[in-house]
Design a protein around this motif. Structure first.
Motif, PDB file in Angstrom:
ATOM      1  N   GLN A 141       0.923  -1.085  -0.176  1.00 52.12           N
ATOM      2  CA  GLN A 141       0.042  -0.261  -0.033  1.00 52.12           C
ATOM      3  C   GLN A 141       1.034   1.281  -0.090  1.00 52.12           C
ATOM      4  O   GLN A 141       0.551   2.202  -0.552  1.00 52.12           O
ATOM      5  CB  GLN A 141      -1.045   0.034   1.284  1.00 52.12           C
ATOM      6  CG  GLN A 141      -1.863  -1.163   1.243  1.00 52.12           C
ATOM      7  CD  GLN A 141      -2.815  -1.105   2.441  1.00 52.12           C
ATOM      8  OE1 GLN A 141      -3.777  -0.528   2.398  1.00 52.12           O
ATOM      9  NE2 GLN A 141      -2.381  -2.114   3.329  1.00 52.12           N
ATOM     10  N   ILE A 142       1.930   1.226   0.774  1.00 47.62           N
ATOM     11  CA  ILE A 142       2.911   2.285   0.673  1.00 47.62           C
ATOM     12  C   ILE A 142       3.315   2.546  -0.621  1.00 47.62           C
ATOM     13  O   ILE A 142       3.625   3.558  -1.221  1.00 47.62           O
ATOM     14  CB  ILE A 142       3.946   1.977   1.867  1.00 47.62           C
ATOM     15  CG1 ILE A 142       3.290   2.218   3.245  1.00 47.62           C
ATOM     16  CG2 ILE A 142       4.955   3.246   1.605  1.00 47.62           C
ATOM     17  CD1 ILE A 142       4.120   1.699   4.424  1.00 47.62           C
ATOM     18  N   HIS A 143       3.686   1.562  -1.237  1.00 46.68           N
ATOM     19  CA  HIS A 143       4.473   1.769  -2.627  1.00 46.68           C
ATOM     20  C   HIS A 143       3.534   2.084  -3.473  1.00 46.68           C
ATOM     21  O   HIS A 143       3.648   2.911  -4.550  1.00 46.68           O
ATOM     22  CB  HIS A 143       5.059   0.370  -2.908  1.00 46.68           C
ATOM     23  CG  HIS A 143       6.273   0.010  -2.590  1.00 46.68           C
ATOM     24  ND1 HIS A 143       7.181   1.062  -2.184  1.00 46.68           N
ATOM     25  CD2 HIS A 143       7.082  -1.058  -2.176  1.00 46.68           C
ATOM     26  CE1 HIS A 143       8.473   0.322  -1.678  1.00 46.68           C
ATOM     27  NE2 HIS A 143       8.154  -1.022  -1.617  1.00 46.68           N
ATOM     28  N   GLU A 144       2.133   1.706  -3.372  1.00 45.67           N
ATOM     29  CA  GLU A 144       1.164   2.275  -4.158  1.00 45.67           C
ATOM     30  C   GLU A 144       0.950   3.478  -4.164  1.00 45.67           C
ATOM     31  O   GLU A 144       0.675   4.255  -5.285  1.00 45.67           O
ATOM     32  CB  GLU A 144      -0.157   1.268  -3.852  1.00 45.67           C
ATOM     33  CG  GLU A 144      -1.343   1.642  -4.841  1.00 45.67           C
ATOM     34  CD  GLU A 144      -2.665   1.071  -4.384  1.00 45.67           C
ATOM     35  OE1 GLU A 144      -3.560   1.564  -4.976  1.00 45.67           O
ATOM     36  OE2 GLU A 144      -2.750   0.473  -3.072  1.00 45.67           O
ATOM     37  N   MET A 145       0.873   3.865  -3.083  1.00 43.70           N
ATOM     38  CA  MET A 145       0.708   5.499  -2.465  1.00 43.70           C
ATOM     39  C   MET A 145       1.972   6.312  -3.140  1.00 43.70           C
ATOM     40  O   MET A 145       1.801   7.618  -3.515  1.00 43.70           O
ATOM     41  CB  MET A 145       0.514   5.802  -1.098  1.00 43.70           C
ATOM     42  CG  MET A 145      -0.859   5.309  -0.741  1.00 43.70           C
ATOM     43  SD  MET A 145      -1.242   5.734   1.324  1.00 43.70           S
ATOM     44  CE  MET A 145      -0.080   5.057   1.947  1.00 43.70           C
ATOM     45  N   ASN A 146       3.308   5.841  -3.123  1.00 43.01           N
ATOM     46  CA  ASN A 146       4.225   6.742  -3.835  1.00 43.01           C
ATOM     47  C   ASN A 146       4.593   6.207  -5.260  1.00 43.01           C
ATOM     48  O   ASN A 146       5.590   6.734  -5.684  1.00 43.01           O
ATOM     49  CB  ASN A 146       5.551   5.919  -2.926  1.00 43.01           C
ATOM     50  CG  ASN A 146       5.575   6.652  -1.439  1.00 43.01           C
ATOM     51  OD1 ASN A 146       5.319   7.739  -1.332  1.00 43.01           O
ATOM     52  ND2 ASN A 146       6.071   6.023  -0.684  1.00 43.01           N
ATOM     53  N   TYR A 147       3.463   5.537  -6.003  1.00 45.19           N
ATOM     54  CA  TYR A 147       3.658   5.120  -7.420  1.00 45.19           C
ATOM     55  C   TYR A 147       4.955   4.338  -7.653  1.00 45.19           C
ATOM     56  O   TYR A 147       5.493   4.516  -8.573  1.00 45.19           O
ATOM     57  CB  TYR A 147       3.575   6.169  -8.076  1.00 45.19           C
ATOM     58  CG  TYR A 147       2.195   7.112  -8.232  1.00 45.19           C
ATOM     59  CD1 TYR A 147       1.183   6.805  -8.884  1.00 45.19           C
ATOM     60  CD2 TYR A 147       1.938   8.000  -7.091  1.00 45.19           C
ATOM     61  CE1 TYR A 147      -0.092   7.010  -8.862  1.00 45.19           C
ATOM     62  CE2 TYR A 147       0.747   8.550  -6.880  1.00 45.19           C
ATOM     63  CZ  TYR A 147      -0.392   8.221  -7.909  1.00 45.19           C
ATOM     64  OH  TYR A 147      -1.560   8.852  -7.797  1.00 45.19           O
ATOM     65  N   GLU A 167      -6.104  -4.628   6.670  1.00 50.06           N
ATOM     66  CA  GLU A 167      -7.319  -4.906   5.977  1.00 50.06           C
ATOM     67  C   GLU A 167      -7.226  -4.267   4.675  1.00 50.06           C
ATOM     68  O   GLU A 167      -6.657  -3.227   4.434  1.00 50.06           O
ATOM     69  CB  GLU A 167      -8.606  -4.302   6.655  1.00 50.06           C
ATOM     70  CG  GLU A 167      -8.972  -4.596   7.754  1.00 50.06           C
ATOM     71  CD  GLU A 167      -9.366  -6.215   7.975  1.00 50.06           C
ATOM     72  OE1 GLU A 167      -9.890  -6.742   7.059  1.00 50.06           O
ATOM     73  OE2 GLU A 167      -9.080  -6.989   8.820  1.00 50.06           O
ATOM     74  N   GLY A 168      -7.613  -4.941   3.558  1.00 52.34           N
ATOM     75  CA  GLY A 168      -7.534  -4.658   2.397  1.00 52.34           C
ATOM     76  C   GLY A 168      -8.547  -3.494   1.899  1.00 52.34           C
ATOM     77  O   GLY A 168      -9.567  -3.358   2.612  1.00 52.34           O
ATOM     78  N   LYS A 169      -8.228  -2.690   0.704  1.00 52.62           N
ATOM     79  CA  LYS A 169      -9.325  -1.799   0.232  1.00 52.62           C
ATOM     80  C   LYS A 169     -10.423  -2.415  -0.319  1.00 52.62           C
ATOM     81  O   LYS A 169     -11.515  -1.785  -0.315  1.00 52.62           O
ATOM     82  CB  LYS A 169      -8.367  -0.787  -0.637  1.00 52.62           C
ATOM     83  CG  LYS A 169      -7.468  -0.202  -0.088  1.00 52.62           C
ATOM     84  CD  LYS A 169      -6.803   0.884  -1.136  1.00 52.62           C
ATOM     85  CE  LYS A 169      -6.830   0.562  -2.256  1.00 52.62           C
ATOM     86  NZ  LYS A 169      -5.288  -0.324  -2.410  1.00 52.62           N
ATOM     87  N   GLN A 170     -10.335  -3.632  -0.767  1.00 47.87           N
ATOM     88  CA  GLN A 170     -11.370  -4.294  -1.704  1.00 47.87           C
ATOM     89  C   GLN A 170     -11.885  -3.310  -2.886  1.00 47.87           C
ATOM     90  O   GLN A 170     -12.945  -3.231  -2.996  1.00 47.87           O
ATOM     91  CB  GLN A 170     -12.451  -4.679  -0.646  1.00 47.87           C
ATOM     92  CG  GLN A 170     -12.251  -5.630   0.434  1.00 47.87           C
ATOM     93  CD  GLN A 170     -12.099  -7.042  -0.160  1.00 47.87           C
ATOM     94  OE1 GLN A 170     -12.980  -7.554  -0.747  1.00 47.87           O
ATOM     95  NE2 GLN A 170     -11.215  -7.828   0.264  1.00 47.87           N
ATOM     96  N   GLU A 171     -10.857  -2.882  -3.699  1.00 44.75           N
ATOM     97  CA  GLU A 171     -11.314  -2.022  -4.677  1.00 44.75           C
ATOM     98  C   GLU A 171     -11.462  -2.978  -5.953  1.00 44.75           C
ATOM     99  O   GLU A 171     -12.224  -2.862  -6.863  1.00 44.75           O
ATOM    100  CB  GLU A 171     -10.395  -1.036  -4.668  1.00 44.75           C
ATOM    101  CG  GLU A 171     -10.824   0.166  -3.680  1.00 44.75           C
ATOM    102  CD  GLU A 171     -10.135   1.573  -3.625  1.00 44.75           C
ATOM    103  OE1 GLU A 171      -9.217   1.572  -4.712  1.00 44.75           O
ATOM    104  OE2 GLU A 171     -10.285   2.307  -2.839  1.00 44.75           O
TER     105      GLU A 171
END
Length: 701
Positions: free
Chosen positions: A267-273, A374-378
């Motif tokens: 999730q952190i890598h995702e937010m940091n692209y 918990e996952g975002k479930q998106e």
């Protein structure tokens, strides 16, 4: 009152009260329940020899010395109050004793602080914290690790993170750290608030730094659970820049990442692209046994989202197919396989010999974990024991394929997915996609998919063709309707019927259902169709994916110490009139900081201010914090005070303890005894003023 006392009264007081003498006036002083009575002894016939036996003989002594009976009396009263849980009386007794004798003995102080800790009233907790600070300055040998651990936990539980962090840092100074289970509990309560998360992450850095200097029985080593707590808090509060620093710290100290760690890192890598960083985990994650699959729902969700953010539809398609095939293969394997030894995932460039490497164990779950991410479930859902695509993910993929003009590739992907798993959209994924395209007016796309499926020998049912035929007629697209009729004849959807009969059948069905078709509204659309509409709107609002590519390049070059190439990528971004993001500046500053290039950071600070003034950048506390640390280390105190002013204006919390610690580490004696009036020139005079202002702000005398 003293003039009315008789010698008998004095004898009684001497037996029942604490007795001493103030030499300068030869005055007897009696204490009863902390009430002081002073009586001139000579006036009532007490001989001076009696008085001199009760006191020091120096004429300069001004302090009152009490006999042991008085000290015992006050201690007894304090202990009884503590036993009765009467904190008001206990506090008054303590203050009276402290005023006359100093701190009580260790066990009494421990009881007092412990009782204050157990209170749910913030007033008593603050007094306990202040009391510990006072003891630390006056008689620190009264403090014990267990006492401070309980106090820190109580403060953290009461959501008083600043005070809780003070106690933890006091323990750290003495190389006393709670046992890992207790430290985990303290951090568990700390990270419930944003300020607590910020302080917990800073303390984590301090603990790991202390690890380098401690040894033997004082060896301090933080476990995976504590790191997981902080990483999860960084995700929850959107502190993705701080989260990246925690990941790097984890690699430096050699803590092994488990399932929950990898999920938070994703999730952190995702937010940091940071797509390239997250891709390094994929091969390891795909080797886990079947019972771990649902734990990695968030990992696949984050990686798929990054592929889509980078407009990389090929990688997105490949990930989807790998995910489905992996689930099929591991479901047939023996699920009793033992966890493997930790494997290494490089951070940054894989070509650097000195680069960081994170140890991971993708099949390790902590026993009774205090954090479960918990996952975002998106984009990826966990249903019936399998990971499947959500409507949002499918809508995004369809949109990107259409924008790229690659409908044939989309059709192939849909067929491949349908062969591997039953989709969320229903038993027939392809039919759902065609219907959704028709609903939102993408008639040409729907027709192309139908043609592709026909050519691959996977024709759909009559309903999909009928829906498209009705849409063509509604839009008066008669030529396209006629072409569709011929296509159905060629595909044999209606058996051996002639094209004329098929056409008339379409037309009659259309006429019968026209009124119903015209009544169709957005509410009647499928979930996939609605997701497609939202995706179209989002595409119009989102920034170009080019900025993600450039940020990725800057990050790669900075971590590989290729500064010139990183700067070129940054300049290219400016030339293309693409606004840098917080991640752009964070990456540049971190790279310069690793090489102690503080002057270059001052130039970046100028760019940051210009972007904030233009409204293209909203600064973040993590970025301010990083700038502040670097300017303190580099000695740019004018910039330090400037950033402090910015943070004050935005109401941002500042961890003065850490800033003070950095200053004492790098500039302990800087201008300590020099005033601005003694400066050699105006430049030095200004610098002295800024240094003195910073000293005053952090509380350095």
């Amino acid at each position: 009152m003293a003039q009315l006392l008789t010698k008998f009264t004095l004898d009684y007081l001497a037996k029942n009260c604490s007795l001493s003498l103030k030499v300068s006036s030869f005055t007897l002083v009696f204490v009863k329940d902390l009430k002081i009575i002073q009586v001139p002894c000579v006036r009532y016939g007490y001989p001076l020899s009696f008085c001199s036996n009760l006191c020091c003989t120096s004429s300069n002594v001004e302090r009152v010395w009490w006999e042991s009976s008085s000290q015992t009396l006050l201690l007894r009263k304090l202990e009884i109050s503590l036993k009765d849980h009467d904190l008001d009386k206990a506090w008054d007794s303590y203050k009276g004793f402290k005023k006359l004798y100093g701190f009580p003995e260790r066990n009494v102080m421990s009881k007092l602080v412990t009782k204050l800790c157990y209170s749910s009233d913030a007033k008593w907790l603050r007094r306990a914290c202040a009391l510990v600070s006072l003891i630390r300055k006056g008689k620190s040998d009264l403090l014990r690790p267990c006492l401070l651990t309980n106090l820190s936990l109580s403060l953290a539980r009461a959501q008083m993170p600043v005070d809780a962090s003070k106690i933890l840092r006091l323990m750290l100074e003495k190389e006393w750290l709670p046992e890992m289970n207790m430290l985990g509990l303290i951090f568990l309560h700390l990270v419930n608030t944003e300020i607590g998360m910020f302080l917990a992450s800073n303390i984590l850095f301090e603990i790991c730094e202390c690890t380098k200097t401690s040894s033997g029985e004082n060896q301090i080593k933080v476990d995976t659970v504590t790191f997981n707590l902080v990483l999860d808090a960084c995700v929850r509060f959107g502190s993705y820049l701080k989260g990246q620093q925690i990941i790097d710290l984890m690699a430096k100290v050699g803590v092994v990442a488990d399932v929950y760690t990898i999920t938070a890192i994703a999730q952190i890598h995702e937010m940091n692209y940071q797509r390239d960083e997250l891709k390094k985990f994929k091969d390891h994650v795909e080797k886990v046994s079947y019972r771990f699959v649902h734990h990695y729902q968030q990992f696949f969700d984050s990686l798929l989202n990054l592929h889509l953010k980078f407009n990389d539809v090929d990688s997105a398609s490949s990930l989807i197919m790998d995910m489905y095939k992996h689930q099929v293969s591991i479901s047939c394997q023996d699920d009793t396989m033992k966890p493997q030894n930790p494997c290494l995932v490089p951070i940054g460039s894989q070509n650097l010999k000195s680069g960081l490497k994170l140890q991971i164990s993708p099949q390790v779950l902590q026993k009774d974990p205090v954090v479960q991410v918990e996952g975002k479930q998106e984009l990826i859902l966990h249903q019936k024991g399998k990971l499947v695509l959500s409507n949002k993910a499918l809508a995004t993929i369809i949109s990107i394929f259409k924008r790229s003009g690659r409908i044939s590739d989309l059709s192939k992907l849909l067929i491949s997915i349908e062969k591997n798993v039953t989709s969320v959209q229903g038993e027939n994924l392809c039919s759902g996609v065609v219907d959704a395209c028709i609903h939102i007016g993408w008639l040409e796309t729907a027709h192309d998919i139908l043609e592709d499926l026909d050519s691959m020998g996977v024709p759909l049912g009559m309903n999909s063709y009928l829906s498209l035929f009705k849409a063509y007629y509604k839009q008066q697209m008669f030529r396209e309707a006629e072409a569709l009729t011929k296509q159905t004849e060629k595909a044999g959807v209606f058996g051996n019927m002639s094209s004329e009969l098929i056409y008339s059948t379409f037309l009659s069905l259309h006429e019968k259902k026209t009124s119903h078709a015209e009544a169709v509204s957005i509410c009647d659309k499928s979930d996939l169709a609605n997701s497609l509409v939202r995706e179209i709107i989002k595409e119009q609002e989102e920034t170009s994916f080019v900025v993600n590519e450039l940020n990725s390049s800057i990050s790669f070059f900075m971590k590989a110490n290729m500064i010139d190439d990183a700067v070129k990528a940054y300049r290219r971004m400016q030339e293309m009139s693409i606004h840098p993001t917080r991640l752009t500046f964070f990456t540049l500053i971190s790279g310069y900081s690793s090489l102690n290039m503080y002057r270059e950071i001052t130039i970046i600070w100028g760019d940051i201010k210009r972007n904030m003034e233009s409204g293209s950048l909203a600064c973040h506390r993590d970025l301010y914090d990083l700038l502040l640390y670097n300017f303190i280390r580099g000695g740019y105190f004018e910039r330090v005070m400037e950033i402090i002013s910015h943070m004050k204006d935005h109401g941002m919390f500042m961890d003065k303890w850490m800033y003070k610690r950095e200053f004492l580490k790098y500039h302990k004696a800087l201008y300590r005894n020099l005033e601005a009036s003694n400066a050699k020139n105006e430049v030095q005079s200004n610098r002295i003023e800024y240094v003195q202002a910073f000293r005053k702000w952090v509380g350095i005398s």
